[in-house]
Design an enzyme around this catalytic site. Sequence first.
Site, PDB file in Angstrom:
ATOM      1  N   ASP A   1       1.025  -1.179  -0.446  1.00  0.00           N
ATOM      2  CA  ASP A   1      -0.052  -0.165   0.168  1.00  0.00           C
ATOM      3  C   ASP A   1       0.920   1.087   0.179  1.00  0.00           C
ATOM      4  O   ASP A   1       1.985   1.715   0.097  1.00  0.00           O
ATOM      5  CB  ASP A   1      -0.903  -0.059   1.324  1.00  0.00           C
ATOM      6  CG  ASP A   1      -2.411  -0.808   1.115  1.00  0.00           C
ATOM      7  OD1 ASP A   1      -2.705  -1.286  -0.359  1.00  0.00           O
ATOM      8  OD2 ASP A   1      -1.961  -1.341   2.541  1.00  0.00           O
TER       9      ASP A   1
ATOM     10  N   ASP B   1      -6.913  -1.526  -5.052  1.00  0.00           N
ATOM     11  CA  ASP B   1      -8.382  -1.238  -3.517  1.00  0.00           C
ATOM     12  C   ASP B   1      -9.203  -0.324  -4.484  1.00  0.00           C
ATOM     13  O   ASP B   1      -9.996  -0.186  -4.272  1.00  0.00           O
ATOM     14  CB  ASP B   1      -7.750  -0.489  -2.347  1.00  0.00           C
ATOM     15  CG  ASP B   1      -6.105  -1.709  -1.335  1.00  0.00           C
ATOM     16  OD1 ASP B   1      -6.316  -3.081  -1.932  1.00  0.00           O
ATOM     17  OD2 ASP B   1      -5.812  -1.353  -0.576  1.00  0.00           O
TER      18      ASP B   1
END
Length: 164
Positions: A118, A132
């Site tokens: 991330d 995402d």
Amino acid sequence: MLRSNIILPASITVGAALLTVFDRILKWVALTQWTDRHVELLPGVQLTFLLNKGIALSVPLTGTVALVCILLLFLALLAWLVLTVWRHDWVRSSILGAVLLGAGSNIVDRFLYGGVVDYLQVVLPSVINLADVMVVAGIVGLLVLSGRRSPVSENQPTSRALGE
């Protein structure tokens, strides 16, 4: 009629493919450049690095159990796409394809790095990535379309539309 039925699904598919490539590039940059520092883009928005070993929203399901659950869900959605949705609705198929591309990008991370890379932190304390965003936006799109029932003829060309 065939041309207008292909434009939206093709746009979704091309856009999802480009976002997936950009996501993979940003993950590589996060791994190589942002592991020790943060890059402030705007107030409350920064590029950073987090290896998320949990599942969605950092739910603490990790390791082999998480990977097996995620792979089974991915394969079930892929089977659903191939066996049912694709034949009847190109728009839903394209949106589901975007969800699968985003999920696939995160699955690749789990195999390569043992967790999802991330890199985008926005106002919230969690860190996310473009994959995402694709998954969440795709699910929202599918939910919006779920109340709308379209005839097959509007979404997929018949043999007559193909000139056969």
